[in-house]
Design a protein around this motif. Sequence first.
Motif, PDB file in Angstrom:
ATOM      1  N   LEU A   1      -5.391  67.900 -92.866  1.00  0.00           N
ATOM      2  CA  LEU A   1      -4.698  67.872 -91.674  1.00  0.00           C
ATOM      3  C   LEU A   1      -4.135  69.180 -91.319  1.00  0.00           C
ATOM      4  CD1 LEU A   1      -3.700  66.052 -89.451  1.00  0.00           C
ATOM      5  CD2 LEU A   1      -1.825  65.333 -90.742  1.00  0.00           C
ATOM      6  N   ASP A   2      -4.023  69.915 -92.382  1.00  0.00           N
ATOM      7  CA  ASP A   2      -3.302  71.272 -91.882  1.00  0.00           C
ATOM      8  C   ASP A   2      -4.281  72.143 -91.014  1.00  0.00           C
ATOM      9  OD1 ASP A   2      -0.804  70.804 -92.885  1.00  0.00           O
ATOM     10  OD2 ASP A   2      -1.468  71.918 -94.896  1.00  0.00           O
ATOM     11  N   ALA A   3      -5.679  72.141 -91.455  1.00  0.00           N
ATOM     12  CA  ALA A   3      -6.541  72.896 -90.773  1.00  0.00           C
ATOM     13  C   ALA A   3      -6.779  72.370 -89.338  1.00  0.00           C
ATOM     14  CB  ALA A   3      -7.915  72.487 -91.354  1.00  0.00           C
ATOM     15  N   VAL A   4      -6.422  70.865 -89.080  1.00  0.00           N
ATOM     16  CA  VAL A   4      -6.826  70.191 -87.737  1.00  0.00           C
ATOM     17  C   VAL A   4      -5.606  71.068 -87.038  1.00  0.00           C
ATOM     18  CG1 VAL A   4      -6.573  67.928 -86.492  1.00  0.00           C
ATOM     19  CG2 VAL A   4      -7.416  68.197 -88.831  1.00  0.00           C
ATOM     20  N   TRP A   5      -4.598  70.977 -87.682  1.00  0.00           N
ATOM     21  CA  TRP A   5      -3.167  71.475 -86.634  1.00  0.00           C
ATOM     22  C   TRP A   5      -3.490  73.148 -86.154  1.00  0.00           C
ATOM     23  CZ3 TRP A   5      -0.400  68.632 -83.768  1.00  0.00           C
ATOM     24  CH2 TRP A   5       0.199  67.570 -84.297  1.00  0.00           C
ATOM     25  N   GLU A   6      -4.047  73.707 -87.184  1.00  0.00           N
ATOM     26  CA  GLU A   6      -4.221  75.015 -87.417  1.00  0.00           C
ATOM     27  C   GLU A   6      -5.371  75.488 -86.008  1.00  0.00           C
ATOM     28  OE1 GLU A   6      -4.151  79.028 -87.054  1.00  0.00           O
ATOM     29  OE2 GLU A   6      -2.837  77.632 -88.053  1.00  0.00           O
ATOM     30  N   ARG A   7      -6.378  74.391 -85.904  1.00  0.00           N
ATOM     31  CA  ARG A   7      -7.544  74.536 -84.848  1.00  0.00           C
ATOM     32  C   ARG A   7      -6.954  74.178 -83.523  1.00  0.00           C
ATOM     33  NH1 ARG A   7     -12.980  74.153 -83.751  1.00  0.00           N
ATOM     34  NH2 ARG A   7     -13.628  72.665 -82.219  1.00  0.00           N
ATOM     35  N   ALA A   8      -5.973  73.251 -83.715  1.00  0.00           N
ATOM     36  CA  ALA A   8      -5.220  72.808 -82.283  1.00  0.00           C
ATOM     37  C   ALA A   8      -4.495  74.065 -81.722  1.00  0.00           C
ATOM     38  CB  ALA A   8      -4.436  71.760 -82.485  1.00  0.00           C
ATOM     39  N   ARG A   9      -3.624  74.562 -82.671  1.00  0.00           N
ATOM     40  CA  ARG A   9      -2.721  75.820 -82.270  1.00  0.00           C
ATOM     41  C   ARG A   9      -3.596  77.078 -81.827  1.00  0.00           C
ATOM     42  NH1 ARG A   9       0.372  73.940 -86.573  1.00  0.00           N
ATOM     43  NH2 ARG A   9      -0.951  75.261 -88.128  1.00  0.00           N
ATOM     44  N   ARG A  10      -5.052  77.267 -82.313  1.00  0.00           N
ATOM     45  CA  ARG A  10      -5.906  78.154 -81.739  1.00  0.00           C
ATOM     46  C   ARG A  10      -6.383  77.993 -80.372  1.00  0.00           C
ATOM     47  NH1 ARG A  10      -8.092  78.354 -86.851  1.00  0.00           N
ATOM     48  NH2 ARG A  10     -10.057  77.462 -86.115  1.00  0.00           N
ATOM     49  N   ARG A  11      -6.639  76.704 -80.225  1.00  0.00           N
ATOM     50  CA  ARG A  11      -7.015  76.007 -78.847  1.00  0.00           C
ATOM     51  C   ARG A  11      -6.009  76.326 -77.857  1.00  0.00           C
ATOM     52  NH1 ARG A  11     -10.285  70.672 -78.672  1.00  0.00           N
ATOM     53  NH2 ARG A  11      -9.809  71.405 -76.536  1.00  0.00           N
ATOM     54  N   ARG A  12      -4.854  76.126 -78.253  1.00  0.00           N
ATOM     55  CA  ARG A  12      -3.858  76.501 -77.369  1.00  0.00           C
ATOM     56  C   ARG A  12      -3.529  77.917 -76.804  1.00  0.00           C
ATOM     57  NH1 ARG A  12       2.275  74.471 -79.173  1.00  0.00           N
ATOM     58  NH2 ARG A  12       1.784  75.860 -80.570  1.00  0.00           N
ATOM     59  N   ALA A  13      -3.534  78.543 -77.945  1.00  0.00           N
ATOM     60  CA  ALA A  13      -3.381  80.096 -77.408  1.00  0.00           C
ATOM     61  C   ALA A  13      -4.760  80.521 -76.893  1.00  0.00           C
ATOM     62  CB  ALA A  13      -3.453  80.783 -79.041  1.00  0.00           C
ATOM     63  N   GLY A  14      -5.821  79.850 -76.794  1.00  0.00           N
ATOM     64  CA  GLY A  14      -6.800  80.240 -75.739  1.00  0.00           C
ATOM     65  C   GLY A  14      -7.714  81.313 -76.557  1.00  0.00           C
ATOM     66  N   PRO A  15      -8.646  82.081 -75.847  1.00  0.00           N
ATOM     67  CA  PRO A  15      -9.595  82.908 -76.312  1.00  0.00           C
ATOM     68  C   PRO A  15      -8.895  84.295 -76.925  1.00  0.00           C
ATOM     69  CG  PRO A  15     -10.516  82.053 -74.224  1.00  0.00           C
ATOM     70  CD  PRO A  15      -9.078  81.750 -74.433  1.00  0.00           C
TER      71      PRO A  15
END
Length: 260
Positions: free
Chosen positions: A246-260
């Motif tokens: 789940l930590d990896a899921v949150w990290e992916r969600a944060r990267r998507r929020r930050a954008g390219p």
Amino acid sequence: MSATTIQPKLTLGALYRCLLDRLDTRHGMRVRIHFEERTSVVAEHAVAGTEPERIDKRSFDAELAVRSEQVVEATLTAGAVGADTLVVRTAAVGGESRYSIAGERFGVLREPPDLFDPAEFGRRLDEITVEDAMIDQEMPDGSGRIVVDAEIESEAFARLLRAFGGGRQEHPELPLLSHSAVLSGASDVTLDYWWSLLGLDEVEGRPSRHNVVVCHVHASFAPLTESDASVAAGDADSELPILDDLDAVWERARRRRAGP
């Protein structure tokens, strides 16, 4: 023979089970957890009534479906001032775990998330001694909501802060200023608890400002019915990466929020 008198021990776990036993949970439970934290930063020598220099807020919500003592689906939401809200979902499908971010298709999750264990939750509440309790009922004919205002001393209340999640207290170094806890039961069971903490920031060894942290947790437990639909996770999307936990899921969600 000893004439020793043993004082009865009342725990938050016993009160919780007394209310939960009134519900028909044979098909499982719908568990909703809301956490909110508000931090106010005030200058050390500010006069009474001075507005805080800064107010930070963050929140976390979890909506869980629990069947056979296992979380089979979950929607998790994290929010903070000045940031877009993050939403992730997990589901158990055929003995495997899935994840989804912001409504996209489901991907494979290697490690099932440890979100809520009903038995462990009850055991943690059993460790919290209640010194006194005031019990009220909203309707005198016995049909209303039962409300239990529990008096808990500070050391025991600190254990309540570890009732959910991995048992880690968010601010272990800050002393409790105040706290309270209330259980209630009718068509569902709710547990609400509030606490406040005080911290000091120092500059060159002298206090410069107060950090007042006020937190609230609201948890509700309601029966699932046989007809309650499950998440249609289906087959995993092969184009999505396989994530470890789940930590990896949150990290992916944060990267998507930050954008390219």
